[in-house]
Design a protein around this motif. Sequence first.
Motif, PDB file in Angstrom:
ATOM      1  N   ILE A  80      46.998  50.860  45.233  1.00 50.49           N
ATOM      2  CA  ILE A  80      47.200  49.333  45.082  1.00 50.49           C
ATOM      3  C   ILE A  80      45.796  48.774  45.611  1.00 50.49           C
ATOM      4  CG2 ILE A  80      48.152  47.516  46.219  1.00 50.49           C
ATOM      5  CD1 ILE A  80      50.769  49.333  46.388  1.00 50.49           C
ATOM      6  N   HIS A  81      45.194  49.187  46.736  1.00 47.70           N
ATOM      7  CA  HIS A  81      43.871  48.926  47.463  1.00 47.70           C
ATOM      8  C   HIS A  81      42.937  48.907  46.243  1.00 47.70           C
ATOM      9  CE1 HIS A  81      44.888  48.195  51.411  1.00 47.70           C
ATOM     10  NE2 HIS A  81      45.184  49.445  51.729  1.00 47.70           N
ATOM     11  N   ARG A  82      42.979  50.257  45.472  1.00 50.47           N
ATOM     12  CA  ARG A  82      41.843  50.438  44.727  1.00 50.47           C
ATOM     13  C   ARG A  82      41.719  49.579  43.455  1.00 50.47           C
ATOM     14  NH1 ARG A  82      41.552  52.307  39.943  1.00 50.47           N
ATOM     15  NH2 ARG A  82      43.683  52.600  39.933  1.00 50.47           N
ATOM     16  N   GLU A  83      43.185  49.041  43.074  1.00 46.86           N
ATOM     17  CA  GLU A  83      43.282  48.290  42.053  1.00 46.86           C
ATOM     18  C   GLU A  83      42.666  46.843  42.548  1.00 46.86           C
ATOM     19  OE1 GLU A  83      46.990  47.874  40.051  1.00 46.86           O
ATOM     20  OE2 GLU A  83      47.524  49.973  39.811  1.00 46.86           O
ATOM     21  N   TYR A  84      43.173  46.245  43.577  1.00 46.19           N
ATOM     22  CA  TYR A  84      42.492  45.064  43.856  1.00 46.19           C
ATOM     23  C   TYR A  84      40.893  45.004  43.948  1.00 46.19           C
ATOM     24  CZ  TYR A  84      47.274  43.135  45.104  1.00 46.19           C
ATOM     25  OH  TYR A  84      48.339  42.511  44.907  1.00 46.19           O
ATOM     26  N   LEU A  85      40.584  46.214  44.682  1.00 47.34           N
ATOM     27  CA  LEU A  85      39.022  46.113  44.498  1.00 47.34           C
ATOM     28  C   LEU A  85      38.505  46.206  43.262  1.00 47.34           C
ATOM     29  CD1 LEU A  85      38.760  48.781  47.528  1.00 47.34           C
ATOM     30  CD2 LEU A  85      37.782  46.501  47.585  1.00 47.34           C
ATOM     31  N   ALA A  86      38.985  46.876  42.279  1.00 46.36           N
ATOM     32  CA  ALA A  86      38.662  47.007  40.850  1.00 46.36           C
ATOM     33  C   ALA A  86      38.778  45.607  40.068  1.00 46.36           C
ATOM     34  CB  ALA A  86      39.504  48.092  39.973  1.00 46.36           C
ATOM     35  N   SER A  87      39.752  44.949  40.577  1.00 49.98           N
ATOM     36  CA  SER A  87      39.898  43.413  39.895  1.00 49.98           C
ATOM     37  C   SER A  87      39.084  42.472  40.499  1.00 49.98           C
ATOM     38  CB  SER A  87      41.256  43.069  40.428  1.00 49.98           C
ATOM     39  OG  SER A  87      42.289  44.020  39.880  1.00 49.98           O
ATOM     40  N   GLY A  88      38.135  42.925  41.435  1.00 49.05           N
ATOM     41  CA  GLY A  88      37.056  41.788  41.880  1.00 49.05           C
ATOM     42  C   GLY A  88      37.306  41.478  43.238  1.00 49.05           C
ATOM     43  N   SER A  89      38.181  42.160  44.180  1.00 51.74           N
ATOM     44  CA  SER A  89      38.299  41.843  45.778  1.00 51.74           C
ATOM     45  C   SER A  89      37.005  42.642  46.516  1.00 51.74           C
ATOM     46  CB  SER A  89      39.472  42.397  46.260  1.00 51.74           C
ATOM     47  OG  SER A  89      40.828  41.784  45.661  1.00 51.74           O
TER      48      SER A  89
ATOM     49  N   GLU B 101      35.856  52.760  45.258  1.00 50.89           N
ATOM     50  CA  GLU B 101      35.270  51.442  44.801  1.00 50.89           C
ATOM     51  C   GLU B 101      33.689  51.745  44.583  1.00 50.89           C
ATOM     52  OE1 GLU B 101      36.143  49.418  42.801  1.00 50.89           O
ATOM     53  OE2 GLU B 101      34.953  47.603  42.873  1.00 50.89           O
ATOM     54  N   ASN B 102      33.202  52.198  46.011  1.00 53.06           N
ATOM     55  CA  ASN B 102      31.847  52.113  45.992  1.00 53.06           C
ATOM     56  C   ASN B 102      31.120  53.301  44.828  1.00 53.06           C
ATOM     57  OD1 ASN B 102      31.615  50.494  47.996  1.00 53.06           O
ATOM     58  ND2 ASN B 102      31.768  52.094  49.516  1.00 53.06           N
ATOM     59  N   GLU B 103      32.020  54.436  44.629  1.00 53.03           N
ATOM     60  CA  GLU B 103      31.486  55.641  43.665  1.00 53.03           C
ATOM     61  C   GLU B 103      31.667  54.967  42.337  1.00 53.03           C
ATOM     62  OE1 GLU B 103      34.038  58.737  44.176  1.00 53.03           O
ATOM     63  OE2 GLU B 103      33.392  59.146  46.234  1.00 53.03           O
ATOM     64  N   ARG B 104      32.723  53.800  42.013  1.00 58.05           N
ATOM     65  CA  ARG B 104      32.731  53.270  40.735  1.00 58.05           C
ATOM     66  C   ARG B 104      31.714  52.513  40.487  1.00 58.05           C
ATOM     67  NH1 ARG B 104      34.514  48.620  38.166  1.00 58.05           N
ATOM     68  NH2 ARG B 104      34.788  47.600  40.349  1.00 58.05           N
ATOM     69  N   CYS B 105      31.351  51.585  41.374  1.00 63.98           N
ATOM     70  CA  CYS B 105      30.328  50.599  41.562  1.00 63.98           C
ATOM     71  C   CYS B 105      28.990  51.358  41.311  1.00 63.98           C
ATOM     72  CB  CYS B 105      30.103  49.696  42.449  1.00 63.98           C
ATOM     73  SG  CYS B 105      31.667  48.701  42.672  1.00 63.98           S
ATOM     74  N   ARG B 106      28.859  52.310  41.878  1.00 62.21           N
ATOM     75  CA  ARG B 106      27.507  53.206  41.837  1.00 62.21           C
ATOM     76  C   ARG B 106      27.237  53.749  40.353  1.00 62.21           C
ATOM     77  NH1 ARG B 106      27.426  57.189  46.162  1.00 62.21           N
ATOM     78  NH2 ARG B 106      28.687  58.194  44.889  1.00 62.21           N
ATOM     79  N   LYS B 107      28.515  54.368  39.836  1.00 63.01           N
ATOM     80  CA  LYS B 107      28.436  54.760  38.719  1.00 63.01           C
ATOM     81  C   LYS B 107      27.934  53.810  37.548  1.00 63.01           C
ATOM     82  CE  LYS B 107      31.550  58.703  38.937  1.00 63.01           C
ATOM     83  NZ  LYS B 107      33.036  58.637  38.944  1.00 63.01           N
ATOM     84  N   GLU B 108      28.586  52.848  37.738  1.00 61.11           N
ATOM     85  CA  GLU B 108      28.397  51.404  36.625  1.00 61.11           C
ATOM     86  C   GLU B 108      27.268  50.478  37.060  1.00 61.11           C
ATOM     87  OE1 GLU B 108      32.140  49.306  36.218  1.00 61.11           O
ATOM     88  OE2 GLU B 108      33.194  51.390  35.985  1.00 61.11           O
ATOM     89  N   GLY B 109      26.614  51.178  37.977  1.00 57.21           N
ATOM     90  CA  GLY B 109      25.353  50.213  38.472  1.00 57.21           C
ATOM     91  C   GLY B 109      25.622  48.893  39.095  1.00 57.21           C
ATOM     92  N   ILE B 110      26.647  48.692  39.684  1.00 53.37           N
ATOM     93  CA  ILE B 110      27.170  47.229  40.281  1.00 53.37           C
ATOM     94  C   ILE B 110      26.801  47.402  41.903  1.00 53.37           C
ATOM     95  CG2 ILE B 110      29.002  45.653  40.559  1.00 53.37           C
ATOM     96  CD1 ILE B 110      30.646  47.111  38.315  1.00 53.37           C
ATOM     97  N   GLU B 111      26.218  46.314  42.257  1.00 50.26           N
ATOM     98  CA  GLU B 111      26.036  46.268  43.377  1.00 50.26           C
ATOM     99  C   GLU B 111      27.086  45.602  44.290  1.00 50.26           C
ATOM    100  OE1 GLU B 111      22.439  44.109  46.001  1.00 50.26           O
ATOM    101  OE2 GLU B 111      21.859  45.421  44.219  1.00 50.26           O
ATOM    102  N   LYS B 112      27.876  45.856  45.209  1.00 54.44           N
ATOM    103  CA  LYS B 112      29.140  45.468  45.685  1.00 54.44           C
ATOM    104  C   LYS B 112      29.045  45.877  47.218  1.00 54.44           C
ATOM    105  CE  LYS B 112      34.046  44.565  44.969  1.00 54.44           C
ATOM    106  NZ  LYS B 112      35.125  44.992  44.258  1.00 54.44           N
ATOM    107  N   ASP B 113      29.569  44.918  48.015  1.00 54.85           N
ATOM    108  CA  ASP B 113      29.740  45.209  49.549  1.00 54.85           C
ATOM    109  C   ASP B 113      31.338  44.944  49.778  1.00 54.85           C
ATOM    110  OD1 ASP B 113      29.023  45.798  52.063  1.00 54.85           O
ATOM    111  OD2 ASP B 113      27.773  44.133  52.174  1.00 54.85           O
TER     112      ASP B 113
END
Lengths: 215, 838
Positions: free
Chosen positions: B60-69, B109-121
């Motif tokens: 559930i946490h992961r889904e919210y993060l992936a949705s933009g939280s 989420e950090n791993e996903r962002c790294r893979k997709e080249g997204i910068e997110k904190d």
Amino acid sequence: VSFLLRDETLRYLRYADQLLTAEQDAQIDSAIAEVIECARPRTVHRVFDLFEKDGFPAVDAAIDLRFADLRKLLTDCGSCLLVAGTLGIEIDRRLKYFAGFDMTRYVIMDAAASAYIEEICDSLQGALPFQQMTFRFAPGYGDVPLTMQKQLLNVLDAGRRIGLTLTSTLLMTPTKSITGIVGIGRDDQNRNCSSCKRYETCEYRRNHSVCYQTK
Amino acid sequence: MLSDEIVPHKSARERLLAKLGQVPLVFDGGMGSQLQARGLVPGELPEAYNITHSDIVIDIHREYLASGSSCILTNTFGSNRYRVEESPYTLDEIIGAAITNGRAAITLENERCRKEGIEKDCFLFLDMGPIGQLIEPMGSLSFDEAYLTFREQVLIAKNQVDAILIETVSDLYEMKAAVLAAKENSDLPVFATMTFETTGKTLMGTTPATMVAFLEGIGVDALGVNCSLGPKEIAPIVEEILSMARIPVIVQPNAGLPIYSSNSTTYNVTVEEFASYIRDFVQSGVSAVGGCCGTTPAYIKSAAAILSGVSVKRRHNTAFTRITSGSKCVTLGERVMVCGERLNPTGKKKLKEALLNQHYEEVLLEAIHQEQAGADVLDVNVGLPGIDEAAVMVKVIKSIQEIIVLPLQIDSSSPDVLEKACRIYNGKPLINSVNGKKDVMEAVFPIVKKYGGVILGLTLDENGIPPLAEDRLLIAGKIIETAESFGIDRSDVIIDCLVLTASAQQKEVAETLKALTLVKNELGVHTVLGCSNVSFGLPNRPLINKTFMAMALYAGLDLPIMNPLDKDLMSTVDAFEVLSYKDVDSSRYISRHAADRTGSAATVKNSSNGALSGNASSGGISGRTEHETGRSDGEMTLKEMVVAGMKDLIAEKTKEQLLYFSSMQIINEELIPGLDDVGRKYESGQLFLPQLILSAETTKLAFSVLKETFTAEGKQGKGPILLATVEGDIHDIGKNIVRVVLESYGFHVIDLGKDVPVEKVAEAFLTYKPQMIGLSALMTTTVHFMEKTIKRLKECEGICPILVGGAVLTSDVAREIGADYYAKDALESAELAQRLIK
């Protein structure tokens, strides 16, 4: 002020046809009116399908219904209503306020508040699309322990939704609140006083009355 | 598990606070609804899923993060000791697992962002919801217990989360306990949200203005509203908050209003509508958004998407001077606000005695009378030699806040008393006072900064009160500057230019007024004056007082500290509001003075305006003999007045009778026979409960007149009798009825109140040496405490008879738990007391 609420208030005060002057009448009305003005009635309810488990009624929620008196209440019922209602905290503050300098008004308002929260829950139930319902059974009646209040309020999320909480000794705050379990599918208004803890000392019974509203 | 790429948390704090207010922060949605959708049964402890179904929680946490939280909350809404003790897990286990789950999701989420080249904190917030019990005086949980409950959650989590969110709170007092627990035990950023209803208030009656004033005062990093309602219904509340708040605002609405069907709950706002409201909020100045009940990842995704490129609107709200109780906010400058001065023992013998003897009913009556007379704020001063000022101050504040919602002015010269009082005060108090002395300011300003409050500054310093207005202005300026150096906003300082007596320093009266105007115009702060001293030493003081009041108001006085029971003074304030065009259309004036035909205002409500309050025209309660009705009061005997419940007239009549008879004659020949008559009529059903009580109250008033003569005649009242509703029990109507009936028979009753701990009753026995103790209990759950209380009392040497009563008791139960007597009602208690106490 409705006749019903007034009658119920007076019944809680063990009123037995003592004649009142017009002014006293008006003063009782004014106390009841203040309760209505001060109250912030809120209710929360949920309907659950009933099924049988180990010979007792059960619902798909974290509440244990395995008690003989509930089995009796929910006989022939397809579902059950869990309900909680409160007049809110302001009425507690107001009652305490009058307790300091106008005890007479305080006792009338206390009775009116008790009657009013019953009326609120009755009208909520009346508006539900169910033809046949049992009377409202509450934890603490018969063999059902007061500890069930915890489960009942948790299932209804009553703390968050209507601000109804329990003290560590299982008393409801705000104090003018009620909870109940109602069977749906069977008309049964026949309460039985004999299992009541107050049976022997009941003042209502002594006056050939009962503590609940009779239809 | 902390993975390597998580930057140390100190900097997480800085990163979070740097973003806050600049870019919209997106929080997650409703964890509870998501858990229910995945199998959590109603009533089950959602936090147990942290351990039993950690995969679901992480997902559930992961889904919210992936949705933009970017901010997620640990699944710990109800993780407090009281709720968790019903589960097989400890608090440490549950909160620990919740944090591990949150961190695991952020790692994913950090791993996903790294893979997709997204910068997110991403930030992990410790979520703290309400305890689920009301805090005293309205409930039975003590403020300290509430504080400790939140504290243990903070201590478990503080090194592993990035911030704390306190949410869904309805009770400002509980919010105070939580914020103090968070701030005193961690240096994490604290966000705080409350839940409101369509009425625009919380369930406990807190208004948005009250919340904003309080939370800004106590120093949270962001404040706002969550849960409650859907975004549409919440919008006016958000607008109100935005119009006042000077710190970042956070909003987390539900997915609309709930629609309950037999076994599920749905919400009435679509994903698109939700997102559009969220965008409007941010464009109006909201800094952080998210969702509460029913907001699935789809809602958050839609909201996050619509916010891309949207920046937070800058707000520039003016600072107002606001003081509050737990529910009511008073804004200085809106109109002239009246601070009632009467809760101060200086020069008041009766109040002095009441405080020394801990008769708080007297003190409360003083508060009630001032409130009824129209005071906006009440000053509370309990400074007396030989008194534990801090303890009494705490007790008095709690008692007043139980029944009256006016904000209070905490008045003490001791910083220790101010600190203790500010800690337990519900709301943002007015604090009286500091002056220009360096050591006073250094002792008091840290308290104001820590708890929030408005500080009253007196224009005097090490050299005393300067005679000239300009010099007082200088001191005021120094006070404000020093406050600012402690981080206190100048809007939280009000200045008292000090009134001197016209009889001794006539010339300086004008200087005070001149200083007041200067302070107001040059420093831009609100002004306060204790007014009544001006007339000291002169004849016809009221005339001087009201004339000075009019002058001071014209000079710019915002908050007179005065006697609200002085009708002339109150009327002067009302009239000033009309003449200065503040009371537009004179509506307030008319509402307060319409019934006044004499020209002198008389809007003070009579305290005995209650139901069944007897007067001559209503004398004839049925069941009373015919000759008692229709008589003018002059012909009625005291006994008849008792029977008819002539509450308004009996005191006068008693005084009159004292000219001819001794107090003992009056008691034995009038009052007691009257009460006996009432008792008989009650027993036989000719009178009912309210009529019995009215007679009791009436007799009690007669006794209070007689008591004054007792001391003169060298006698004491009978008793004392100690009464208490036992520990754990908050239902005290039965005990209260017993009290008034006992008092009507002339007994001196010491009422310890409700929910009285076992030890307190024992202590009171030793202190007061009563001749009888009455205990009441309502429920089976509290009879147990009654038994404990009796057992403890029986250990005391020379214990007196113990009488019990209450709904679940019977004579048998009473015997079983060790009581000496059982009384079925108040009359039986009184009969027993008369037999036992001679």
